[in-house]
Design a protein around this motif. Sequence first.
Motif, mmCIF file in Angstrom:
data_model
loop_
_atom_site.group_PDB
_atom_site.id
_atom_site.type_symbol
_atom_site.label_atom_id
_atom_site.label_comp_id
_atom_site.label_asym_id
_atom_site.label_seq_id
_atom_site.Cartn_x
_atom_site.Cartn_y
_atom_site.Cartn_z
ATOM 1 N N SER A 82 0.900 -1.365 -0.073
ATOM 2 C CA SER A 82 0.120 -0.014 0.011
ATOM 3 C C SER A 82 0.813 1.290 -0.168
ATOM 4 O O SER A 82 0.492 2.181 -0.854
ATOM 5 C CB SER A 82 -1.005 0.107 1.294
ATOM 6 N N LYS A 116 1.068 3.052 -3.956
ATOM 7 C CA LYS A 116 0.944 4.527 -3.673
ATOM 8 C C LYS A 116 1.933 4.967 -4.757
ATOM 9 O O LYS A 116 1.347 6.056 -5.509
ATOM 10 C CB LYS A 116 1.700 4.931 -2.644
ATOM 11 N N VAL A 130 -4.695 3.048 -0.127
ATOM 12 C CA VAL A 130 -3.713 3.956 0.081
ATOM 13 C C VAL A 130 -4.411 5.518 0.662
ATOM 14 O O VAL A 130 -3.982 6.299 1.647
ATOM 15 C CB VAL A 130 -3.181 4.390 -1.300
#
Length: 732
Positions: A303, A308, A663
């Motif tokens: 994540s 990201k 995210v």
Amino acid sequence: MTDFTMEKGADGVAVITWDVKDKSMNVMTLEAWDDLEALIDDALADDAVKGVVLTSGKDSFAGGMDLNVIARMKEMAGDDPARGLFDGIMNAHRIMRKIERAGMDPKTLKGGKPIATALPGTALGIGLEIPLSTHRIFASPNPKAKIGLPEIMVGIFPGAGGTTRLVRKMGAMAASPFLLEGKLSDPVRAQKAGIIDEISANPVEAAKEWVLNAKDADLVKPWDAKGYKMPGGAPYHPAGFMTFVGASAMVNGKTKGVYPAAKALLSAVYEGALVPFDTALKVEARWFTNILMNPSSAAMIRSLFINKEALEKGAVRPADVPDQKVQKVGVLGAGMMGAGIALVSAQAGIDVVLLDREQTAADKGKSYATDHFAKGVSRKKITEEQARQMGDRIEATTSYDALAECDLIVEAVFEDPKIKAEVTAKVDAVTGAECIFATNTSTLPITELAKASKDPEQFIGIHFFSPVEKMMLVEIIKGKQTGDRAVAKALDFVRQIRKTPIVVNDARFFYANRCIIPYINEGIRMVKEGVAPALIENAAKLVGMPLGPLQLVDETSIDLGAKIARATKAAMGDAYPDEAVDEVIFWMEEQGRLGRKSAAGFYDYDDKGKRQGLSEVVAAQYPQAEDQPDLIDVQHRLLFAQSLEAVRALEDGVLMDIREGDVGAILGWGFAPWSGGPLSWLDMIGAPYAAERCDALVAAYGERFACPDLLREMADKDQSFYERFGAQAKAA
């Protein structure tokens, strides 16, 4: 083609160059270890080679281990993954120990070949662990280079010898900021700290010269020398004992026990300090294996870095729309939000028109930005000239005519549809046909606001989080008529200002607030039920939330919560579910307890706004019940309140990509980062258990915990979100 190549010079120095051809920065792969070892073996066996210099073919040295590889190491480790991981880590240790010993006689510690590292720039993670195994590290004085071991930030720790070597080189106390906080330094500071050895304008030539003149004693690491004592004291030394007692308290105080990597790192250091160096490497490898086997590390890496980074690079950007880089942005409203947007835009090199109704307000908004730049100068992060240039990019005005050349407008006026409609019409009257209009709103439906626009296709929502200059997430909201160019423009703008975007479809509260509000409301419900406020707040922190729900509502202001409650009730009518919450919120509003801004809320505050503790006034109004719930029940209520709403957002089509759900949750409101986000957390506990727990929560607390149909279906099929929707993420 290999990542490492070697050239043997006539001077007797073999230069091994690390250059991963398809990457902007070198990253280590499992296959590359074999390449590196083969070249080291060649150099050590060749009598014509007097020594080795390891360097990079790029401006930087290395960015670390390939995170995609780390995330998949467990699944690649075979039927016995723990053994496979441990053996793989020990193989890396073996290769670096070969570099460190460099062919010297194990008894006399003589006869080895000097091996030095020349760092042209940034060296992170394994990109520093390998140099730490060489005999001397030279670095270019590049002030933009970052040197350090940031692994703790991704849910792991330096497990390729970096932990053991740095502690034995510097001592546990001196090494702790670099290991436990992931502190990065420029080369000059890294040398002062003792991480690297020399600064040179030409590190390769300096390394060669050192190699040709090095003596046997220069090759022996302190921990291999007879009589070695750890700087600052080993754990059984009085000073060392106090260091480790303090470190344990600090780690548990900061992590609340929910980040396994920090505890494992400290264990590796403590246990490793009690045994010889080679045994310490095994201890480190065992703890590193323990962390790689923990689902938290893979979830955090996925994540916080892989997903990201994919979102920041445009994973969800419309593919057929040409570059929409913003040249000039108009910001309407010079309050804290608008001023923050102007600030980050000017920082990114974008010209800004900052508009407000009064010139004094516009000037105040510009001052907010210029004061921020001045602080940057005082902290030596930017020069006075850079601060002046950024400040000059912002034009503070009351004239809508100044917006004529803007290619993007970001409206950040009051959360009032009438006011927003008025400014939309005024902007439309002066801007060109290609200008995109973005409204910064956290709750108002974009499709409705777009009705005031002359071209709803070019109207979009951009939800910034406050304070803009600190918060990394930007939520982009598509109205029903929003076109692809508007989406691309918003995404390209967010990329320019170096934020992380998520794109969601229009619905009440969008995504972030849709999940935050149930979290806050669940905390307030518990207050009314008589659950101890301290239990509520600490339960949240002990499960990884940065703020408890009561502190969070104090920070965002209770009257804002009351305003949202009234608007939501008016919109939902009989379906409105939060009467119990409103009783508490409206009572506090009547009492003038509006949160930090009024120095009174669920907490009390001093005259400087500093929290003094949970309020006795609130405790008297809502006394604690004699029987208090179990900690896990409180934690599950808080986590499920958020996570089920994330599932419903996916179910409703508000979320279009599970990566954005995880995210966005971590960056937007701090959802338990150790878990990788709400959907990752549900994967971690398993859909069958999650559905079962929903049923129990419904029976105990009400229908708001009803298991979404999607989650129920996944439970029946024993599926995970990343299993079911992972292909969508890979295709994006």
